[in-house]
Design a protein around this motif. Structure first.
Motif, PDB file in Angstrom:
ATOM      1  N   ARG A   2     -60.511  57.135  12.286  1.00 25.30           N
ATOM      2  CA  ARG A   2     -59.376  56.277  11.973  1.00 25.30           C
ATOM      3  C   ARG A   2     -59.858  55.092  11.154  1.00 25.30           C
ATOM      4  NH1 ARG A   2     -55.738  56.071  17.553  1.00 25.30           N
ATOM      5  NH2 ARG A   2     -55.118  58.277  17.479  1.00 25.30           N
ATOM      6  N   ARG A  28     -56.700  48.162  19.961  1.00 24.96           N
ATOM      7  CA  ARG A  28     -55.518  48.940  20.367  1.00 24.96           C
ATOM      8  C   ARG A  28     -55.496  50.323  19.742  1.00 24.96           C
ATOM      9  NH1 ARG A  28     -49.149  47.024  19.665  1.00 24.96           N
ATOM     10  NH2 ARG A  28     -48.218  49.028  20.281  1.00 24.96           N
ATOM     11  N   TYR A  29     -55.834  50.409  18.465  1.00 23.30           N
ATOM     12  CA  TYR A  29     -55.703  51.687  17.750  1.00 23.30           C
ATOM     13  C   TYR A  29     -57.038  52.395  17.527  1.00 23.30           C
ATOM     14  CZ  TYR A  29     -50.971  50.032  16.993  1.00 23.30           C
ATOM     15  OH  TYR A  29     -49.690  49.575  17.183  1.00 23.30           O
ATOM     16  N   ARG A 254     -53.288  62.057   8.449  1.00 21.44           N
ATOM     17  CA  ARG A 254     -52.140  61.183   8.697  1.00 21.44           C
ATOM     18  C   ARG A 254     -52.316  59.896   7.914  1.00 21.44           C
ATOM     19  NH1 ARG A 254     -50.004  60.449  14.676  1.00 21.44           N
ATOM     20  NH2 ARG A 254     -48.159  59.962  13.433  1.00 21.44           N
ATOM     21  N   LEU A 256     -50.230  56.029   7.517  1.00 20.01           N
ATOM     22  CA  LEU A 256     -49.175  55.192   8.088  1.00 20.01           C
ATOM     23  C   LEU A 256     -49.232  53.788   7.480  1.00 20.01           C
ATOM     24  CD1 LEU A 256     -49.831  56.196  11.796  1.00 20.01           C
ATOM     25  CD2 LEU A 256     -47.848  56.900  10.451  1.00 20.01           C
ATOM     26  N   GLN A 266     -41.339  45.122  10.513  1.00 24.93           N
ATOM     27  CA  GLN A 266     -42.621  45.522  11.089  1.00 24.93           C
ATOM     28  C   GLN A 266     -42.866  47.022  10.989  1.00 24.93           C
ATOM     29  OE1 GLN A 266     -44.539  42.533  12.731  1.00 24.93           O
ATOM     30  NE2 GLN A 266     -43.201  42.127  10.997  1.00 24.93           N
ATOM     31  N   LEU A 268     -45.886  49.399  12.711  1.00 22.11           N
ATOM     32  CA  LEU A 268     -47.108  49.528  13.497  1.00 22.11           C
ATOM     33  C   LEU A 268     -47.717  50.917  13.271  1.00 22.11           C
ATOM     34  CD1 LEU A 268     -45.885  47.880  16.816  1.00 22.11           C
ATOM     35  CD2 LEU A 268     -47.396  46.872  15.098  1.00 22.11           C
ATOM     36  N   PRO A 269     -49.029  51.007  13.205  1.00 24.94           N
ATOM     37  CA  PRO A 269     -49.672  52.294  12.930  1.00 24.94           C
ATOM     38  C   PRO A 269     -49.803  53.159  14.192  1.00 24.94           C
ATOM     39  CG  PRO A 269     -51.344  50.603  13.126  1.00 24.94           C
ATOM     40  CD  PRO A 269     -50.009  49.904  13.258  1.00 24.94           C
ATOM     41  N   GLU A 270     -48.670  53.615  14.696  1.00 25.70           N
ATOM     42  CA  GLU A 270     -48.684  54.403  15.935  1.00 25.70           C
ATOM     43  C   GLU A 270     -49.135  55.822  15.657  1.00 25.70           C
ATOM     44  OE1 GLU A 270     -48.420  53.009  18.677  1.00 25.70           O
ATOM     45  OE2 GLU A 270     -47.138  51.247  18.507  1.00 25.70           O
ATOM     46  N   PHE A 271     -50.384  56.113  15.967  1.00 27.26           N
ATOM     47  CA  PHE A 271     -50.921  57.452  15.770  1.00 27.26           C
ATOM     48  C   PHE A 271     -50.412  58.396  16.868  1.00 27.26           C
ATOM     49  CE2 PHE A 271     -54.024  54.893  13.457  1.00 27.26           C
ATOM     50  CZ  PHE A 271     -54.141  55.619  12.290  1.00 27.26           C
TER      51      PHE A 271
END
Length: 271
Positions: A2, A28-29, A254, A256, A266, A268-271
């Motif tokens: 990532r 977080r990610y 992916r 984002l 907003q 957010l890069p929610e994988f």
């Protein structure tokens, strides 16, 4: 892996936004590698060594530059000893620093980061397409490099899109910087390269591309400069793009958009 790319950091607002938010984003990610364009971080033009150090301390593995690379005089003295500070690869021969480098990330991933400057509506530079191609040929994706990211710093979105198609299948991400406005065209091309025409900026969007509105407005209305451009200092929006790559090929699976804080909607890069 990532990977997170953040667009042009503009002034104190952008620096504070990166320092405040980037560490939490990485945690977080679970980003393996972070690239930040810092060419407007110091007073809106260039990057001093203390501000470079601050961006690195926030979690950036690499900091890229652009047409304002040497607007702060001390950049000339420290860029040669900073392997994670990358200026445009197609600057003239003999320019201090490097335009590409293979950097090992926090989990051992090897990422080739290339910075290039465009030629459309920009100061004259060498051919960015051939310069980038030569760097990739020397360090191919899936062989020496686990991922390849090209920060293409230019005015024209057409030039950035052309670079994306030129490198499709040979790079993980081609992303534009310089205009400070995030585009909505993030996508994966036919052969697996992610493309976004402009990452946007990390700065105060209650402004004119990061600058307090009075002087830009005055120049548009009168054509006469009455003062300097001053970076706006309201809350920053962190803008950029996040990708996830195939561990075998280094191509993108992916992509984002990222927009966090400030006045923009907003993402957010929610994988």
């Amino acid at each position: 892996m990532r990977l997170l790319f953040l667009g042009d950091v503009v002034g104190r607002s952008g620096r504070d936004g990166v320092s405040d938010r980037l560490p939490g984003l990485i945690e977080r990610y679970r980003f393996d590698f972070v690239i930040v364009n810092g060419e407007n971080a110091s007073h809106g033009k260039g990057l001093t060594e203390p501000h470079f150090t601050d961006i690195k301390a926030a979690g950036a593995d690499v900091v890229t530059l652009g047409d304002h690379a040497f607007d702060q005089r001390d950049t000339l003295s420290y860029i040669a000893r900073e392997p994670t500070l990358i200026r445009p690869i197609n600057f003239p021969p003999g320019t201090p620093g490097r335009g590409a480098n293979l950097i090992e990330g926090r989990n051992g991933h090897r990422v080739l980061v290339i910075n290039a400057q465009g030629r459309v509506f920009m100061h004259p530079v060498d051919d960015p397409f051939r310069a980038v191609e030569a760097a990739i040929a020397a360090c191919p994706l899936g062989e020496q490099a686990d991922a390849i990211v090209v920060d293409f710093h230019t005015e024209a979105t057409s030039e950035i899109q052309a670079m994306g198609h030129f490198l499709d299948g040979r790079a993980s991400l081609v992303v534009g910087t310089h205009t400070h406005i995030p585009t909505a065209d993030h996508r994966i091309l036919k052969h697996g390269t992610a493309l976004m025409a402009d990452a946007g900026m990390c700065g105060d969007f209650d402004s004119v591309i990061g600058v307090e509105t009075d002087e830009p407005l005055n120049r548009f209305l009168t054509g006469i400069a009455q003062g300097r451009f001053t970076p706006a200092e309201g809350e920053a929006t962190l803008c950029g793009v996040a990708i996830e790559t195939d561990p075998k090929t280094g191509l993108t699976t992916r992509v984002l958009p990222v927009r966090i804080g400030g006045v923009l909607a907003q993402a957010l890069p929610e994988f």
